[in-house]
Design a protein around this motif. Structure first.
Motif, PDB file in Angstrom:
ATOM      1  N   HIS A 152     -11.479  94.013  57.424  1.00 46.37           N
ATOM      2  CA  HIS A 152     -11.829  93.241  56.221  1.00 46.37           C
ATOM      3  C   HIS A 152     -13.203  92.642  56.463  1.00 46.37           C
ATOM      4  O   HIS A 152     -13.562  92.350  57.597  1.00 46.37           O
ATOM      5  CB  HIS A 152     -10.835  92.092  55.998  1.00 46.37           C
ATOM      6  N   TRP A 153     -13.972  92.453  55.400  1.00 47.49           N
ATOM      7  CA  TRP A 153     -15.292  91.853  55.586  1.00 47.49           C
ATOM      8  C   TRP A 153     -15.535  90.748  54.578  1.00 47.49           C
ATOM      9  O   TRP A 153     -14.950  90.713  53.516  1.00 47.49           O
ATOM     10  CB  TRP A 153     -16.412  92.875  55.517  1.00 47.49           C
ATOM     11  N   LYS A 154     -16.427  89.876  55.003  1.00 50.60           N
ATOM     12  CA  LYS A 154     -16.884  88.769  54.167  1.00 50.60           C
ATOM     13  C   LYS A 154     -18.400  88.835  54.175  1.00 50.60           C
ATOM     14  O   LYS A 154     -19.011  88.823  55.240  1.00 50.60           O
ATOM     15  CB  LYS A 154     -16.384  87.445  54.765  1.00 50.60           C
ATOM     16  N   GLU A 155     -18.976  88.958  52.997  1.00 47.08           N
ATOM     17  CA  GLU A 155     -20.431  89.026  52.857  1.00 47.08           C
ATOM     18  C   GLU A 155     -21.056  90.164  53.658  1.00 47.08           C
ATOM     19  O   GLU A 155     -22.203  90.091  54.064  1.00 47.08           O
ATOM     20  CB  GLU A 155     -21.070  87.685  53.242  1.00 47.08           C
ATOM     21  N   ASP A 156     -20.277  91.208  53.952  1.00 46.01           N
ATOM     22  CA  ASP A 156     -20.769  92.418  54.598  1.00 46.01           C
ATOM     23  C   ASP A 156     -21.324  92.215  56.009  1.00 46.01           C
ATOM     24  O   ASP A 156     -21.944  93.114  56.566  1.00 46.01           O
ATOM     25  CB  ASP A 156     -21.821  93.102  53.710  1.00 46.01           C
ATOM     26  N   VAL A 157     -21.141  91.027  56.589  1.00 41.72           N
ATOM     27  CA  VAL A 157     -21.639  90.805  57.948  1.00 41.72           C
ATOM     28  C   VAL A 157     -20.598  90.145  58.860  1.00 41.72           C
ATOM     29  O   VAL A 157     -20.772  90.104  60.071  1.00 41.72           O
ATOM     30  CB  VAL A 157     -22.937  89.958  57.967  1.00 41.72           C
ATOM     31  N   GLN A 158     -19.532  89.627  58.277  1.00 38.42           N
ATOM     32  CA  GLN A 158     -18.447  89.017  59.049  1.00 38.42           C
ATOM     33  C   GLN A 158     -17.218  89.895  58.894  1.00 38.42           C
ATOM     34  O   GLN A 158     -16.726  90.090  57.780  1.00 38.42           O
ATOM     35  CB  GLN A 158     -18.138  87.603  58.557  1.00 38.42           C
ATOM     36  N   PHE A 159     -16.709  90.422  60.005  1.00 35.29           N
ATOM     37  CA  PHE A 159     -15.617  91.380  59.969  1.00 35.29           C
ATOM     38  C   PHE A 159     -14.391  90.854  60.697  1.00 35.29           C
ATOM     39  O   PHE A 159     -14.502  90.147  61.702  1.00 35.29           O
ATOM     40  CB  PHE A 159     -16.058  92.710  60.582  1.00 35.29           C
ATOM     41  N   TRP A 160     -13.236  91.226  60.169  1.00 33.09           N
ATOM     42  CA  TRP A 160     -11.949  90.812  60.718  1.00 33.09           C
ATOM     43  C   TRP A 160     -11.108  92.078  60.909  1.00 33.09           C
ATOM     44  O   TRP A 160     -10.975  92.874  59.982  1.00 33.09           O
ATOM     45  CB  TRP A 160     -11.269  89.845  59.747  1.00 33.09           C
TER      46      TRP A 160
ATOM     47  N   ALA B  60     -22.751  94.243  61.226  1.00 29.72           N
ATOM     48  CA  ALA B  60     -21.877  93.118  61.560  1.00 29.72           C
ATOM     49  C   ALA B  60     -22.595  92.095  62.438  1.00 29.72           C
ATOM     50  O   ALA B  60     -23.271  92.451  63.404  1.00 29.72           O
ATOM     51  CB  ALA B  60     -20.630  93.605  62.275  1.00 29.72           C
ATOM     52  N   ILE B  61     -22.445  90.842  62.068  1.00 29.34           N
ATOM     53  CA  ILE B  61     -22.928  89.726  62.886  1.00 29.34           C
ATOM     54  C   ILE B  61     -21.788  89.210  63.749  1.00 29.34           C
ATOM     55  O   ILE B  61     -21.986  88.832  64.893  1.00 29.34           O
ATOM     56  CB  ILE B  61     -23.508  88.613  61.989  1.00 29.34           C
ATOM     57  N   THR B  62     -20.581  89.201  63.171  1.00 28.97           N
ATOM     58  CA  THR B  62     -19.407  88.768  63.936  1.00 28.97           C
ATOM     59  C   THR B  62     -18.218  89.688  63.665  1.00 28.97           C
ATOM     60  O   THR B  62     -18.087  90.261  62.585  1.00 28.97           O
ATOM     61  CB  THR B  62     -18.977  87.323  63.583  1.00 28.97           C
ATOM     62  N   TRP B  63     -17.366  89.775  64.670  1.00 29.83           N
ATOM     63  CA  TRP B  63     -16.076  90.449  64.586  1.00 29.83           C
ATOM     64  C   TRP B  63     -15.021  89.440  65.017  1.00 29.83           C
ATOM     65  O   TRP B  63     -15.224  88.720  66.003  1.00 29.83           O
ATOM     66  CB  TRP B  63     -16.031  91.657  65.518  1.00 29.83           C
ATOM     67  N   GLU B  64     -13.905  89.400  64.295  1.00 32.98           N
ATOM     68  CA  GLU B  64     -12.830  88.479  64.651  1.00 32.98           C
ATOM     69  C   GLU B  64     -11.490  89.192  64.599  1.00 32.98           C
ATOM     70  O   GLU B  64     -11.332  90.196  63.900  1.00 32.98           O
ATOM     71  CB  GLU B  64     -12.813  87.284  63.701  1.00 32.98           C
TER      72      GLU B  64
ATOM     73  N   LYS C 175     -12.294  83.708  73.145  1.00 34.59           N
ATOM     74  CA  LYS C 175     -11.317  82.823  72.512  1.00 34.59           C
ATOM     75  C   LYS C 175     -12.060  81.778  71.691  1.00 34.59           C
ATOM     76  O   LYS C 175     -13.048  81.208  72.153  1.00 34.59           O
ATOM     77  CB  LYS C 175     -10.459  82.131  73.561  1.00 34.59           C
ATOM     78  N   THR C 176     -11.585  81.535  70.475  1.00 31.86           N
ATOM     79  CA  THR C 176     -12.228  80.535  69.616  1.00 31.86           C
ATOM     80  C   THR C 176     -11.672  79.133  69.863  1.00 31.86           C
ATOM     81  O   THR C 176     -12.253  78.160  69.406  1.00 31.86           O
ATOM     82  CB  THR C 176     -12.013  80.871  68.127  1.00 31.86           C
ATOM     83  N   GLY C 177     -10.536  79.056  70.536  1.00 30.25           N
ATOM     84  CA  GLY C 177      -9.871  77.776  70.727  1.00 30.25           C
ATOM     85  C   GLY C 177      -8.818  77.496  69.665  1.00 30.25           C
ATOM     86  O   GLY C 177      -8.074  76.540  69.743  1.00 30.25           O
ATOM     87  N   VAL C 178      -8.763  78.364  68.656  1.00 27.89           N
ATOM     88  CA  VAL C 178      -7.786  78.205  67.574  1.00 27.89           C
ATOM     89  C   VAL C 178      -6.522  78.982  67.928  1.00 27.89           C
ATOM     90  O   VAL C 178      -6.600  80.143  68.345  1.00 27.89           O
ATOM     91  CB  VAL C 178      -8.360  78.716  66.230  1.00 27.89           C
TER      92      VAL C 178
ATOM     93  N   ILE D  33      -3.427  83.764  69.023  1.00 27.56           N
ATOM     94  CA  ILE D  33      -4.691  83.253  69.550  1.00 27.56           C
ATOM     95  C   ILE D  33      -5.810  84.025  68.861  1.00 27.56           C
ATOM     96  O   ILE D  33      -5.717  85.238  68.670  1.00 27.56           O
ATOM     97  CB  ILE D  33      -4.774  83.376  71.090  1.00 27.56           C
ATOM     98  N   PHE D  34      -6.845  83.291  68.465  1.00 27.45           N
ATOM     99  CA  PHE D  34      -7.922  83.872  67.680  1.00 27.45           C
ATOM    100  C   PHE D  34      -9.137  84.144  68.576  1.00 27.45           C
ATOM    101  O   PHE D  34      -9.478  83.330  69.432  1.00 27.45           O
ATOM    102  CB  PHE D  34      -8.281  82.950  66.519  1.00 27.45           C
ATOM    103  N   TYR D  35      -9.767  85.293  68.327  1.00 26.16           N
ATOM    104  CA  TYR D  35     -10.931  85.749  69.084  1.00 26.16           C
ATOM    105  C   TYR D  35     -12.096  86.021  68.142  1.00 26.16           C
ATOM    106  O   TYR D  35     -11.891  86.387  66.979  1.00 26.16           O
ATOM    107  CB  TYR D  35     -10.602  87.055  69.835  1.00 26.16           C
ATOM    108  N   LYS D  36     -13.303  85.898  68.696  1.00 28.03           N
ATOM    109  CA  LYS D  36     -14.514  86.195  67.937  1.00 28.03           C
ATOM    110  C   LYS D  36     -15.527  86.842  68.880  1.00 28.03           C
ATOM    111  O   LYS D  36     -15.677  86.445  70.029  1.00 28.03           O
ATOM    112  CB  LYS D  36     -15.095  84.895  67.360  1.00 28.03           C
ATOM    113  N   LYS D  37     -16.239  87.822  68.338  1.00 25.12           N
ATOM    114  CA  LYS D  37     -17.331  88.474  69.059  1.00 25.12           C
ATOM    115  C   LYS D  37     -18.583  88.337  68.220  1.00 25.12           C
ATOM    116  O   LYS D  37     -18.599  88.724  67.059  1.00 25.12           O
ATOM    117  CB  LYS D  37     -16.989  89.954  69.280  1.00 25.12           C
ATOM    118  N   ILE D  38     -19.620  87.789  68.811  1.00 21.29           N
ATOM    119  CA  ILE D  38     -20.898  87.640  68.121  1.00 21.29           C
ATOM    120  C   ILE D  38     -21.808  88.781  68.578  1.00 21.29           C
ATOM    121  O   ILE D  38     -22.011  88.975  69.776  1.00 21.29           O
ATOM    122  CB  ILE D  38     -21.528  86.265  68.411  1.00 21.29           C
ATOM    123  N   CYS D  39     -22.315  89.520  67.620  1.00 21.61           N
ATOM    124  CA  CYS D  39     -23.135  90.702  67.926  1.00 21.61           C
ATOM    125  C   CYS D  39     -24.581  90.324  68.199  1.00 21.61           C
ATOM    126  O   CYS D  39     -25.074  89.332  67.712  1.00 21.61           O
ATOM    127  CB  CYS D  39     -23.057  91.700  66.782  1.00 21.61           C
TER     128      CYS D  39
END
Length: 156
Positions: free
Chosen positions: A73-81, A111-115, A136-139, A150-156
């Protein structure tokens, strides 16, 4: 093993749904996370993901066999889940999830971020995501007496 992704269509929904149930049923039985586990979803939910205007569902093909799927899924074409992603139990533990994630990330170079989120108690899943650069995002979110997302994020 050669791995590729193919965009899913409505015709793929029954097979994807079957694989999704087979892949997530052991986790459902283990963690009793009835409200959130994809094994409890309907085929209509799979069709909805396939046709989402803000996402795409891809079949994971290994050596010309449909062995799983990955939904993005994407938000604003640069944030992906990524959610869900699954592999048939008989193909798990062979590095195919890592290959699928690499392929999906390559498919969206903007993509700027992947979650993503996974069950904290599934240490093997956490290890794979961390090995691939997800932090880990801490969330966290308790989904049953036995399981915590547990939630994860990768910043490109």
């Amino acid at each position: 093993m050669e791995v590729r992704l193919e965009k899913a269509t409505d015709n793929d929904a029954p097979l994807i749904f079957d694989i999704q149930v087979k892949a997530f049923k052991p986790l459902l039985n283990k963690y009793k996370d009835y409200e959130t586990n994809p094994a409890n979803e309907t085929i209509e939910r799979v069709i909805s993901r396939i046709n989402s205007p803000n996402g795409s569902f891809y079949k994971i093909i290994a050596d010309d066999q449909l062995i799983g799927a990955i939904c993005v899924h994407w938000k604003e074409d640069v944030q992906f889940w990524i959610s869900p992603m699954f592999i048939l139990p008989s193909y798990q533990g062979k590095g195919l999830s890592q290959k699928a994630i690499t392929l999906i990330e390559e498919r969206f170079p903007q993509a700027i971020t992947w979650e993503l989120a996974t069950i904290l108690e599934e240490e093997r899943n956490c290890y794979i995501y961390e090995k691939m650069g997800y932090k880990k995002t801490g969330v966290t979110k308790k989904v049953s007496d036995n399981a915590t997302l547990i939630f994860y994020k990768k910043i490109c």
